[in-house]
Design an enzyme around this catalytic site. Structure first.
Site, short mmCIF file in Angstrom:
data_model
loop_
_atom_site.label_atom_id
_atom_site.label_comp_id
_atom_site.label_asym_id
_atom_site.label_seq_id
_atom_site.Cartn_x
_atom_site.Cartn_y
_atom_site.Cartn_z
N TYR A 225 49.85 70.72 22.72
CA TYR A 225 48.61 70.23 22.13
C TYR A 225 47.79 69.46 23.17
CZ TYR A 225 45.34 67.47 19.45
OH TYR A 225 44.18 66.88 19.00
N PHE A 347 34.89 58.88 39.35
CA PHE A 347 34.83 59.55 38.05
C PHE A 347 36.24 59.86 37.55
CE2 PHE A 347 35.05 63.61 35.79
CZ PHE A 347 34.27 63.33 34.67
#
Length: 524
Positions: A225, A347
């Site tokens: 998942y 980032f």
């Protein structure tokens, strides 16, 4: 692109009132999907936060002195994209992801919009997957998910009305504005975004029919998942970085490390958001782990412990999951070490340091079962300010790994029998060993900076005191002097930090403009 209850963390992308940087209201901030905002948030008191003076100064520095600069107004971006459509994308980004807005905006102009649209596209897809009432059947939802890359990313007029809540709903209803910007991206970027969108939708479709009220079945399904909703994002970003030529082309092939970067963030959010997810009826803690500790055979057992043994069981389960996430940290550090662009590095690195700080906050903390625990906002600002190179990142990972290790040992000495203790200490020591050298260098630099700033501040205070003696203002001088001293100390600390760290501080990192210049020189 994590489900709604998990896309939170730094909260540094918008103003405190939830508006964008221009103060304009976008969407409906009163409506959120799932259980977000419906359970208690554990925060330290304002007094406690203010007493962390370094963090207060870090917040002032980040907000007013050295903020993350936005490159959204660069000539390249203004000339390439429809300004009104791009403004909508920027505004809605601030509303649906306060965590990533600021770090996205500081990316170089040749990459910023690609990443911004990548995020919004996946957020739109996630909104469809996350709405439990919009579709008449799961079959209809699966059909919509699997067709998303052929509808939303191909048809410039595509919209979906009434799906989702608040800002996410508006994103779907006004999606043509996003499509306008997407269509103006380079072909390579569009190809990456479309591919990842399809693969993520396929993964989401796999979980639509699964009953997640009691979490995922086992660790394998938990990992699967997390791969679909976060690991694929890591892969897509690596491919965008390489496509921009700001990073080496080989980065696009670092599939394992890219996946681990995403899993580290996703697992941290899932651990922290235990109660929100349980209340929402879609939980992700793997049953193969939590059932070892739940005497009641229910995931909610930890939220309502009736005995001291139940409380201990909850902490053991929590520590097990935190350890599972910590074991990903070496791969995350390995990925960051491969980056060369300073803006891309920040980032990528800022969410990672926020994640390990959050794991430190969650470890052996029963508050996880009664609400959402968050790190202090001042600490978030401090982490952002310190995350400029690998030395800073190593120092941060070392700090929090050492903290978790210390608490694990303290718990054992107090008689707490944690089955995961040895595994936890191994995971923490692996991080400490990887980061110790740079952490020590960072500590020496910090000591030099702090000492130098303290001397200057002390001199300044003495000057203020001498000026104030013998006047009516003398009675007010101790307070004034203290404030001046702290202000001077903090200012000098920041200034000396830049001075001391300027030589080689970025290591192998280069600003994007330098990478572009070197590339042009090499091809001449």
């Amino acid at each position: 692109t994590q489900p709604r209850s998990r896309v939170r963390g730094m909260e540094n992308g918008v103003m405190p009132n939830g508006n964008n940087v221009n103060g304009e209201v976008v969407g409906d901030s009163t409506k959120k999907q799932g259980a977000y905002g419906k359970v208690k948030t554990h925060k330290e008191s304002k007094l406690s936060q203010i007493l962390h003076l370094d963090e207060v100064w870090s917040a002032i520095t980040l907000l007013y002195i050295s903020p993350l600069e936005s490159n959204l107004e660069s000539p390249l971006i203004r000339e390439t994209f429809n300004p009104l459509d791009l403004k909508f994308c920027d505004d809605i980004l601030c509303k649906v992801s306060r965590s990533f807005a600021a770090v996205i905006r500081q990316l170089p102009s040749q990459l910023l919009v690609d990443v911004l649209i990548f995020y919004l596209v996946l957020r739109a897809l996630d909104t469809i997957e996350d709405d439990m009432t919009y579709f008449p059947s799961n079959e209809e939802k699966v059909k919509s998910l699997l067709a998303f890359h052929k509808t939303a990313l191909v048809d410039p007029t595509w919209t979906m009305m009434g799906c989702g809540e608040g800002d996410e709903r508006r994103l779907l209803e006004e999606f043509p504005k996003c499509h306008s910007v997407y269509a103006a991206l380079p072909e390579g970027s569009r190809r990456v975004i479309s591919d990842i969108t399809l693969r993520m939708a396929t993964g989401m479709a796999e979980f639509v029919d699964k009953d997640l009220g009691q979490g995922t079945a086992d660790v394998a399904q938990y990992n699967r998942y997390c791969h679909f909703v976060a690991g694929l994002v890591g892969e897509g970003l690596s491919r965008l970085f390489a496509s921009s030529e700001l990073e080496r082309s080989a980065l696009a092939g670092e599939l394992h490390l890219s996946d681990q970067m995403g899993l580290f963030l996703q697992k941290t959010n899932i651990i922290r958001d235990y109660l929100e997810d349980y209340v929402d009826g879609r939980a992700f803690w793997p049953q193969s782990i939590w059932k070892k500790y739940s005497a009641g055979g229910d995931l909610g057992y930890f939220a309502n412990p009736a005995t001291e043994e139940a409380k201990k069981a909850g902490l053991c389960c929590l520590n097990d999951l935190v350890t599972d996430a910590l074991e990903l940290a070496p791969d995350c550090l390995a990925y960051l070490s491969k980056l060369r662009c300073a803006e891309v590095f920040r980032f990528c690195a800022i969410p990672q340091v926020m994640a390990i700080a959050t794991l430190d906050r969650c470890y052996h903390n029963a508050d996880v079962f009664t609400g959402v625990v968050k790190i202090r906002k001042g600490m978030s600002c401090q982490l952002i300010n310190d995350t400029v190179d690998m030395r800073g990142v190593h120092g941060i990972f070392h700090r929090f790994a050492t903290s978790i290790l210390s608490r694990a040992e303290k718990a054992r000495r107090s008689g707490f029998d944690d089955p995961t203790h040895d595994r936890t200490t191994r995971a923490c020591r692996a991080i400490v060993e990887l980061t110790e050298t740079e952490a020590k260098r960072s500590a020496r630099k910090s000591a030099l900076v702090t000492g130098g700033a303290a001397v200057v501040a002390s001199c300044a205070t003495a000057g203020f005191l001498s000026l104030g003696s013998g006047t009516r203002a003398a009675s007010r001088m101790p307070v004034t002097s203290a404030l001046a001293s702290f202000g001077m100390f903090s200012l000098m600390k920041a200034g000396l930090g830049k001075c001391v760290g300027s030589r080689g501080a970025m290591g192998a990192l280069l600003p994007a403009e330098d990478i572009v210049k070197r590339s042009k020189t090499a091809t001449m």
